[in-house]
Design an enzyme around this catalytic site. Structure first.
Site, PDB file in Angstrom:
ATOM      1  N   SER A 148      66.523  63.233 125.561  1.00  0.00           N
ATOM      2  CA  SER A 148      66.351  64.798 125.552  1.00  0.00           C
ATOM      3  C   SER A 148      64.960  65.050 126.167  1.00  0.00           C
ATOM      4  O   SER A 148      64.063  63.930 125.885  1.00  0.00           O
ATOM      5  CB  SER A 148      66.236  65.229 124.130  1.00  0.00           C
ATOM      6  OG  SER A 148      65.864  66.550 124.130  1.00  0.00           O
ATOM      7  N   TYR A 162      63.657  64.399 115.629  1.00  0.00           N
ATOM      8  CA  TYR A 162      64.566  64.322 116.688  1.00  0.00           C
ATOM      9  C   TYR A 162      63.896  63.818 117.956  1.00  0.00           C
ATOM     10  O   TYR A 162      64.325  62.977 118.712  1.00  0.00           O
ATOM     11  CB  TYR A 162      65.197  65.808 116.810  1.00  0.00           C
ATOM     12  CG  TYR A 162      66.138  65.831 118.027  1.00  0.00           C
ATOM     13  CD1 TYR A 162      67.470  65.012 118.099  1.00  0.00           C
ATOM     14  CD2 TYR A 162      65.689  66.576 119.129  1.00  0.00           C
ATOM     15  CE1 TYR A 162      68.147  65.500 119.151  1.00  0.00           C
ATOM     16  CE2 TYR A 162      66.551  66.775 120.230  1.00  0.00           C
ATOM     17  CZ  TYR A 162      67.737  66.236 120.263  1.00  0.00           C
ATOM     18  OH  TYR A 162      68.403  66.415 121.524  1.00  0.00           O
TER      19      TYR A 162
HETATM   20  P1  NAP Z   1      77.090  69.137 120.172  1.00  0.00           P
HETATM   21  O1  NAP Z   1      77.739  70.247 120.925  1.00  0.00           O
HETATM   22  O2  NAP Z   1      76.681  69.339 118.734  1.00  0.00           O
HETATM   23  O3  NAP Z   1      77.931  67.917 120.435  1.00  0.00           O
HETATM   24  C1  NAP Z   1      77.579  66.549 119.696  1.00  0.00           C
HETATM   25  C2  NAP Z   1      79.175  65.592 119.539  1.00  0.00           C
HETATM   26  O4  NAP Z   1      78.471  64.381 118.840  1.00  0.00           O
HETATM   27  C3  NAP Z   1      79.907  66.169 119.009  1.00  0.00           C
HETATM   28  O5  NAP Z   1      81.368  65.873 119.616  1.00  0.00           O
HETATM   29  C4  NAP Z   1      80.108  65.726 117.626  1.00  0.00           C
HETATM   30  O6  NAP Z   1      81.398  65.451 117.150  1.00  0.00           O
HETATM   31  C5  NAP Z   1      79.392  64.403 117.906  1.00  0.00           C
HETATM   32  N1  NAP Z   1      78.760  63.735 116.814  1.00  0.00           N
HETATM   33  C6  NAP Z   1      77.764  64.039 116.073  1.00  0.00           C
HETATM   34  N2  NAP Z   1      77.523  63.288 114.789  1.00  0.00           N
HETATM   35  C7  NAP Z   1      78.374  62.301 115.210  1.00  0.00           C
HETATM   36  C8  NAP Z   1      78.762  61.132 114.551  1.00  0.00           C
HETATM   37  N3  NAP Z   1      77.704  60.719 113.233  1.00  0.00           N
HETATM   38  N4  NAP Z   1      79.457  60.274 114.635  1.00  0.00           N
HETATM   39  C9  NAP Z   1      80.309  60.506 115.706  1.00  0.00           C
HETATM   40  N5  NAP Z   1      80.125  61.562 116.555  1.00  0.00           N
HETATM   41  C10 NAP Z   1      79.285  62.508 116.044  1.00  0.00           C
HETATM   42  O7  NAP Z   1      75.987  68.571 120.886  1.00  0.00           O
HETATM   43  P2  NAP Z   1      75.536  68.538 122.648  1.00  0.00           P
HETATM   44  O8  NAP Z   1      74.618  69.546 122.523  1.00  0.00           O
HETATM   45  O9  NAP Z   1      76.647  68.279 123.455  1.00  0.00           O
HETATM   46  O10 NAP Z   1      74.684  67.088 122.302  1.00  0.00           O
HETATM   47  C11 NAP Z   1      75.068  65.880 122.951  1.00  0.00           C
HETATM   48  C12 NAP Z   1      73.814  64.948 123.119  1.00  0.00           C
HETATM   49  O11 NAP Z   1      72.737  65.873 124.135  1.00  0.00           O
HETATM   50  C13 NAP Z   1      73.019  64.652 121.950  1.00  0.00           C
HETATM   51  O12 NAP Z   1      72.703  63.283 122.010  1.00  0.00           O
HETATM   52  C14 NAP Z   1      72.030  65.701 122.058  1.00  0.00           C
HETATM   53  O13 NAP Z   1      70.741  65.009 121.376  1.00  0.00           O
HETATM   54  C15 NAP Z   1      71.601  65.594 123.453  1.00  0.00           C
HETATM   55  N6  NAP Z   1      71.041  66.844 124.146  1.00  0.00           N
HETATM   56  C16 NAP Z   1      71.493  68.116 123.930  1.00  0.00           C
HETATM   57  C17 NAP Z   1      70.701  69.233 124.285  1.00  0.00           C
HETATM   58  C18 NAP Z   1      71.051  70.763 124.351  1.00  0.00           C
HETATM   59  O14 NAP Z   1      70.221  71.466 124.436  1.00  0.00           O
HETATM   60  N7  NAP Z   1      72.301  70.820 123.791  1.00  0.00           N
HETATM   61  C19 NAP Z   1      69.332  68.902 124.995  1.00  0.00           C
HETATM   62  C20 NAP Z   1      68.777  67.533 124.883  1.00  0.00           C
HETATM   63  C21 NAP Z   1      69.833  66.615 124.588  1.00  0.00           C
HETATM   64  P3  NAP Z   1      81.900  65.996 115.326  1.00  0.00           P
HETATM   65  O15 NAP Z   1      81.032  67.468 115.227  1.00  0.00           O
HETATM   66  O16 NAP Z   1      83.055  65.904 115.557  1.00  0.00           O
HETATM   67  O17 NAP Z   1      81.169  65.008 114.545  1.00  0.00           O
END
Ligand code: NAP
Length: 253
Positions: A148, A162
């Site tokens: 991130s 985080y």
């Molecule tokens: P999201 O929409 O909340 O999706 C997160 C995914 O991870 C979901 O499929 C969730 O599934 C799964 N997950 C969470 N905890 C888990 C666990 N303990 N075991 C297994 N699965 C788990 O988030 P996203 O924005 O797509 O984020 C994906 C990645 O991108 C993360 O690493 C995040 O830090 C990074 N990121 C996101 C952003 C942003 O602005 N969105 C920016 C920078 C980095 P369940 O709900 O079914 O558990």
């Protein structure tokens, strides 16, 4: 089928929605066999499976906690059974934890963030390297860690825990890329900026993207698909000489 043989098998952690689901949709179109985990969102996982199968992909899913060793082992065991050794690992499952200032942080919440974002990434990378390393009889592979921009910005006032977990992601990417470079394995990271997914609402700040958008040089948030395209490029043969890269996908943020 020829294309599927070329792309191989991909493991994605956290694929039930957001960036992980977008990676799976693109991987399905590209011809990968896919094995993914999710923690709780059964309906989301079922949608992702149906869409990938609709695109002609072979796909397997496991409900498993990526913050625990048992959960990570269950994901790799399911992939071993279905398709054998993976060619690609996308370390994606992550949480921000509760938005809070450092002075108000709780030990349990810091631990939860570190377990999923750091321990889980290490354990999944360990299992992937054991199967991919040419020194262990594997055929090499590619690991992409989803970091991130918070690794660099620090997350003040919201989620320094985080940000620190993503700093660890960057450092593990650099270290692992050097450690296993001669074993046929490339290791890279993407650093998304402000991306429209459910992660903000889950952290208790559904208006976060709107609130911070004006600070993005390109003037808008990114989509999960825009991040996924970069991840898929790093995963596949078009980036064959890229390793140890920390690639910002952040609209200049
Ligand atoms: P999201 O929409 O909340 O999706 C997160 C995914 O991870 C979901 O499929 C969730 O599934 C799964 N997950 C969470 N905890 C888990 C666990 N303990 N075991 C297994 N699965 C788990 O988030 P996203 O924005 O797509 O984020 C994906 C990645 O991108 C993360 O690493 C995040 O830090 C990074 N990121 C996101 C952003 C942003 O602005 N969105 C920016 C920078 C980095 P369940 O709900 O079914 O558990």
């Amino acid at each position: 089928m020829a294309e599927r043989e070329k792309t191989g098998t991909m493991i994605v952690t956290g694929g039930s929605r957001g960036i992980g689901a977008a990676v799976i949709a693109g991987a399905a179109r590209a011809g990968y066999r896919i094995c993914f985990s999710y923690g709780a969102d059964v309906a989301g996982a079922e949608r992702v499976v149906a869409d990938a199968e609709g695109a002609g992909a072979e796909i397997t899913t496991v409900k498993a906690d990526m913050g625990s060793e048992d959960g990570v082992m269950a994901l790799f065991a399911a992939c071993d059974t279905a398709y054998g050794a993976p060619d690609v690992l996308i370390n994606n499952a992550g949480i921000t934890g509760k938005l809070t200032r450092v002075a108000d942080m709780e030990a349990g919440e810091i631990t939860r963030v570190m377990n999923i974002n750091v321990l889980g990434y290490f354990l999944a990378a360990r299992e992937a390297i054991r199967r991919m390393s040419t020194q262990r009889g594997g055929r090499g592979g590619s690991i992409v860690n989803v970091s991130s921009r918070a690794a660099v910005l620090g997350g003040p006032g919201e989620f320094v825990h985080y940000g620190a977990s993503k700093g660890a992601t960057d450092t593990m990417t650099l270290g692992m890329s050097k450690e296993v470079g001669a074993e046929g394995i490339r290791v890279n990271a993407v650093r998304p900026g402000l991306i429209e997914t459910d992660i903000h609402a889950l952290a208790g700040a559904p208006d976060r993207v709107d609130r911070l958008m004006s600070g993005v040089p390109m003037g808008r948030a990114g989509s999960a698909e825009e991040v996924a395209r970069t991840i898929l490029w790093l995963a596949g043969p078009d980036s064959s000489y890229v390793s140890g890269a920390l690639l910002d996908v952040s609209g200049g943020r």
